[in-house]
Design an enzyme around this catalytic site. Sequence first.
Site: not given
Ligand code: GAR
Length: 208
Positions: A12-13, A65, A90-91, A93, A109, A174
């Site tokens: 969740g950052s 789903r 991580m799903r 849609l 991403h 990000e």
């Molecule tokens: C992040 O690095 C995001 O870019 C990636 O998951 C991480 C979640 O971190 N997303 C993907 O890979 C989507 N394909 P977070 O929970 O700390 O935000």
Amino acid sequence: MHSLGILLSGRGSNFVAIADSVDAGRIPDARIAVVISNKADAPGIAIAQERGLNALVIPSKGKPREEHDREVVAALKQNKVDLLCLAGYMRLLSPWFVQQFPHRILNIHPSLLPAFPGLEAQEQAFAYGVKVSGCTVHFVDEELDHGAIIVQKAVPVLDTDDEHTLAARILEQEHLAYTEAIKIVLEGKFTVVGRRLVTNVTSAHRGI
Ligand code: GAR
């Protein structure tokens, strides 16, 4: 006032970065209406609760789903969400889900798309030996990690890096990129031509 919805599955950052930007006024005229996790033990949903936000767990495990998507969309609509941000969700849609919020779903991403879509993008980039990687915030369409790009930030890959140090430097970017992208979309001062999002267009050509 815009109502943001956040979907997450883990740490969740990126959600926290967005919430901090909303609180600090870096994303003006917006509130987080609901945070939804498909996993009960996601640290991100605990943080949302601690912050007093409307935090829901809608478990996906063992559910078709379509059924899960319908539950999530119902919760988003109930909370009048007008911009949905995937933050480590991580799903995939379903096309039906995407069609419920046309051009109003964003994803982040951890690579410079179209390079390294899918899981563990930072590890993929590191193992490939690229000298520059980064992150991408894009609109969600019906294909994986595919919609029009809103913001990208480049991050050099250093000789001293391993996949963890690289991932950590990408993550810093990000957090900046997501706020920038949300502002662009909420301000509406852009147009999308083909796949190209161009900002600062005249008011006659705002939005998609
Ligand atoms: C992040 O690095 C995001 O870019 C990636 O998951 C991480 C979640 O971190 N997303 C993907 O890979 C989507 N394909 P977070 O929970 O700390 O935000």
